[in-house]
Design an enzyme around this catalytic site. Structure first.
Site, mmCIF file in Angstrom:
data_model
loop_
_atom_site.group_PDB
_atom_site.id
_atom_site.type_symbol
_atom_site.label_atom_id
_atom_site.label_comp_id
_atom_site.label_asym_id
_atom_site.label_seq_id
_atom_site.Cartn_x
_atom_site.Cartn_y
_atom_site.Cartn_z
ATOM 1 N N ASN A 18 7.398 -25.287 35.264
ATOM 2 C CA ASN A 18 5.291 -25.031 35.763
ATOM 3 C C ASN A 18 4.429 -25.972 34.720
ATOM 4 O OD1 ASN A 18 7.035 -23.844 33.311
ATOM 5 N ND2 ASN A 18 5.190 -22.895 33.025
ATOM 6 N N GLU A 59 11.831 -22.452 23.898
ATOM 7 C CA GLU A 59 11.072 -21.744 23.991
ATOM 8 C C GLU A 59 11.016 -21.106 25.307
ATOM 9 O OE1 GLU A 59 8.392 -22.479 22.322
ATOM 10 O OE2 GLU A 59 8.677 -23.620 20.526
ATOM 11 N N CYS A 91 4.091 -19.522 30.105
ATOM 12 C CA CYS A 91 4.891 -18.401 29.702
ATOM 13 C C CYS A 91 4.129 -17.639 28.941
ATOM 14 C CB CYS A 91 5.790 -19.517 28.973
ATOM 15 S SG CYS A 91 4.351 -20.983 28.211
HETATM 16 P P1 NAP Z 1 14.709 -22.004 34.086
HETATM 17 O O1 NAP Z 1 15.501 -21.451 35.422
HETATM 18 O O2 NAP Z 1 15.049 -21.244 32.939
HETATM 19 O O3 NAP Z 1 15.451 -23.373 34.254
HETATM 20 C C1 NAP Z 1 14.130 -24.554 32.935
HETATM 21 C C2 NAP Z 1 15.227 -25.440 32.651
HETATM 22 O O4 NAP Z 1 16.804 -24.952 32.455
HETATM 23 C C3 NAP Z 1 15.660 -26.703 34.061
HETATM 24 O O5 NAP Z 1 15.951 -27.838 33.866
HETATM 25 C C4 NAP Z 1 17.023 -25.341 34.853
HETATM 26 O O6 NAP Z 1 17.703 -27.384 35.897
HETATM 27 C C5 NAP Z 1 17.888 -26.052 33.577
HETATM 28 N N1 NAP Z 1 18.782 -25.365 33.861
HETATM 29 C C6 NAP Z 1 19.271 -24.267 34.183
HETATM 30 N N2 NAP Z 1 20.430 -23.450 34.086
HETATM 31 C C7 NAP Z 1 21.573 -23.731 33.272
HETATM 32 C C8 NAP Z 1 22.172 -24.552 32.948
HETATM 33 N N3 NAP Z 1 23.376 -23.526 33.486
HETATM 34 N N4 NAP Z 1 22.534 -24.847 31.348
HETATM 35 C C9 NAP Z 1 22.090 -26.054 31.479
HETATM 36 N N5 NAP Z 1 20.330 -26.280 31.810
HETATM 37 C C10 NAP Z 1 20.600 -25.178 32.662
HETATM 38 O O7 NAP Z 1 13.248 -21.427 33.684
HETATM 39 P P2 NAP Z 1 11.956 -21.864 35.375
HETATM 40 O O8 NAP Z 1 12.056 -20.622 35.842
HETATM 41 O O9 NAP Z 1 12.080 -24.005 35.518
HETATM 42 O O10 NAP Z 1 11.545 -22.118 34.062
HETATM 43 C C11 NAP Z 1 10.295 -20.140 34.015
HETATM 44 C C12 NAP Z 1 10.886 -20.249 32.683
HETATM 45 O O11 NAP Z 1 10.283 -21.114 31.202
HETATM 46 C C13 NAP Z 1 10.002 -18.515 32.120
HETATM 47 O O12 NAP Z 1 10.650 -17.364 31.615
HETATM 48 C C14 NAP Z 1 9.069 -19.593 31.373
HETATM 49 O O13 NAP Z 1 7.532 -18.161 30.531
HETATM 50 C C15 NAP Z 1 9.116 -20.373 30.094
HETATM 51 N N6 NAP Z 1 8.484 -21.386 29.505
HETATM 52 C C16 NAP Z 1 8.568 -20.926 28.272
HETATM 53 C C17 NAP Z 1 6.834 -22.369 27.485
HETATM 54 C C18 NAP Z 1 7.285 -21.663 26.174
HETATM 55 O O14 NAP Z 1 6.849 -22.617 26.160
HETATM 56 N N7 NAP Z 1 8.167 -21.010 25.771
HETATM 57 C C19 NAP Z 1 6.825 -22.722 28.280
HETATM 58 C C20 NAP Z 1 6.792 -22.718 29.735
HETATM 59 C C21 NAP Z 1 7.538 -21.720 30.715
HETATM 60 P P3 NAP Z 1 17.402 -26.451 37.116
HETATM 61 O O15 NAP Z 1 16.272 -26.652 37.957
HETATM 62 O O16 NAP Z 1 18.218 -27.684 37.674
HETATM 63 O O17 NAP Z 1 18.033 -25.548 37.485
#
Ligand code: NAP
Length: 479
Positions: free
Chosen positions: A156, A252, A286
């Protein structure tokens, strides 16, 4: 729109590498193929980690001045190519061009802040002679790098969230392996290019492109990785924490942030800030405002004004200068959100606005009277959906705001200092914004959550602290 996209190759320990196996990168708005990147496998990760171990020595040996120079040059490079970075963000992700420009400018700021924090890495002297028998001792502690950091980032904010890991890691003298989201790898590769052009020595930086499910475990479970800095969803964060073993973790994660509107609030300000906080980046943030608790005396006036302002949110083509809200990251996500909203309506919620989908686009959606058990209340929607609740008083608002498994940031609108102070003490979140929504952040403030929203803090100074450790040095005077 012409831009130099960054795909085809990934960066392994400072060397650009191609692979026959590719992952295609699409523009989510029209499913047009915009580029492709290598599909790394576990072997590539293991090789990158072996090289990063050497890179950790190279990084630790860089003087603070060298780190500052590289970071400052990288920030200037981003500033000099801002439109190119912004277009890449907007094309591969779902942000509008205006949102993407603002992210690119922030990424430059994050890297510049990292240069400044490198200067401020310091320790202090310790009075060992406070303990009897140690009168002949003196010494100090200083901060040293943790070694090899694995950074896993979401789609994002595909540039600035990578900058939030890369800048502090380099400022603190670490080697870093970044695994960007598969949907949006191009901005991270572009940032890597900026670092290499700014003189970052080889071996320190890897940006490896591959699916989390294919390469995640080899990165997370390696004993040669000393810290995992993850930004993403709660479910992925929990999986990673279980597999990581004994290493530093920074998590995060997401949220379903609350806003509280008191009867003494500036209703105009509250409506303006919460509409913006709910629908910026199509709610894929987020910090997005998801639940708004309004005291009953102010409810009708707030609701009317809020719905008026929602009508002004201009949806459409993300590359158009006049668009406020673009699509979701893909159609599957838009369909998930549509299902959650339909389920909330089936459970008794009332749809006040939106609720319609066109491909990956989902209209700004407002609901009221949604029961607490609904997914849109309990879970993170991560889309353009916001809920209005009427509450009796501040205590009820705080109780309901806290009654979820997340706690990143919260906002309260009030002109009563006691209410503001009470909320700042009683809300279970990493941050409380007074007279603003949860959706406020500067890159220099401590940023992170409690409960399911995470562990540790980012924000450059705080990330540098997490990415370094104290080493004590004690002299015994022998004469
Ligand atoms: P996500 O599905 O959890 O993916 C995040 C990262 O994790 C991607 O690079 C993904 O790779 C990787 N990943 C997925 N499965 C994995 C595994 N089994 N082992 C290692 N890495 C793995 O999250 P998203 O949909 O991209 O992002 C949205 C989420 O991020 C929301 O919940 C949002 O609130 C949160 N977020 C938090 C913050 C903060 O600072 N608190 C900031 C921004 C976003 P792939 O893409 O290859 O699956």
């Amino acid at each position: 729109m012409a831009t130099k996209l960054a795909g085809k190759k990934m960066l392994i320990a400072g060397e650009w590498e191609e692979k026959e196996d590719k992952i295609e990168v699409f523009n989510p708005e029209n499913n047009e193929l915009i580029d492709s990147v290598p599909a790394a496998k576990a072997d590539d990760v293991r090789r990158a980690i072996t090289l990063a171990k050497k890179g950790a020595d190279v990084a630790a040996d860089l003087s603070v001045r060298q780190r500052m120079d590289i970071l400052n040059k990288t920030a200037s490079y981003i500033e000099g190519n801002l439109e190119d970075f912004a277009t890449t963000i907007a094309l591969e992700g779902s942000k509008t061009i205006n949102e993407a420009r603002s992210e690119a400018a922030r990424a430059a700021e994050t890297i510049r802040l990292s240069a400044e924090e490198a200067r401020r890495l310091k320790g202090e002297s310790i009075n060992f002679d406070q303990m009897p028998g140690n009168e002949d001792r003196m010494g100090y502690y200083f901060r040293f790098p943790v070694g090899v950091i694995a950074a896993i980032t979401p789609f994002n904010d595909p540039l600035n969230l990578v900058a939030h890991k890369l800048g502090p890691a380099i400022a603190a003298g670490n080697a870093i392996i970044v695994k960007p989201a598969t949907e949006t790898p191009l901005s991270a590769l572009k940032l890597a290019e900026a670092f290499m052009k700014s003189g970052l020595p080889k071996k320190i930086l890897t940006v490896i492109t591959g699916r989390g499910r294919d390469i995640g475990d080899s990165l997370i479970e390696s004993k040669d990785v000393h810290m995992i800095s993850f930004t993403g969803g709660l479910e992925t964060g929990e999986k990673i924490s279980k597999k990581a073993g004994l290493k530093k973790l920074s998590m995060e994660l997401g949220s379903n942030s609350p806003a509280i509107v008191r009867r003494d609030a500036d209703i105009e300000l509250a409506a303006e800030a919460t509409v913006s906080g709910a629908f910026a980046a199509a709610g894929q943030n987020c910090l997005s405002v998801q639940r708004i608790y309004v005291e009953e005396e102010a409810y009708d006036a707030f609701k009317e004004l809020f719905l008026e302002k929602v009508k002004d949110v201009k949806t459409g083509n993300k590359l158009s200068e006049s668009t406020d809200m673009g699509p979701l990251i893909n159609e599957k996500e838009a369909m998930r959100i549509e299902n959650w909203v339909n389920e909330a309506v089936d459970q008794g919620g009332t749809l006040l606005s939106g609720g319609t989908r066109d491909g990956a686009h989902y209209e700004p959606t407002v609901l009221e009277k949604v029961p607490e058990k609904a997914k849109v209340v309990k879970e993170e929607v991560f889309g353009p959906v916001v809920l209005l609740f009427k509450v009796k008083d501040l205590d009820e608002a705080i109780d309901r705001a806290n009654n979820v498994n997340y706690g990143l940031q919260a906002g309260i609108f009030t002109s009563n200092i006691n209410a503001a102070l009470k909320a700042s003490k009683k809300l279970h979140t990493g941050g409380v914004m007074i007279n603003d929504s949860s959706d406020f952040r500067i890159d220099a403030m401590p940023f992170g959550g409690v409960k399911g929203s995470g562990l540790g803090r980012e924000g450059v100074e705080f990330a540098v602290r997490e990415m370094s450790e104290e080493r004590i040095v004690c002299f015994k005077i022998t004469e």
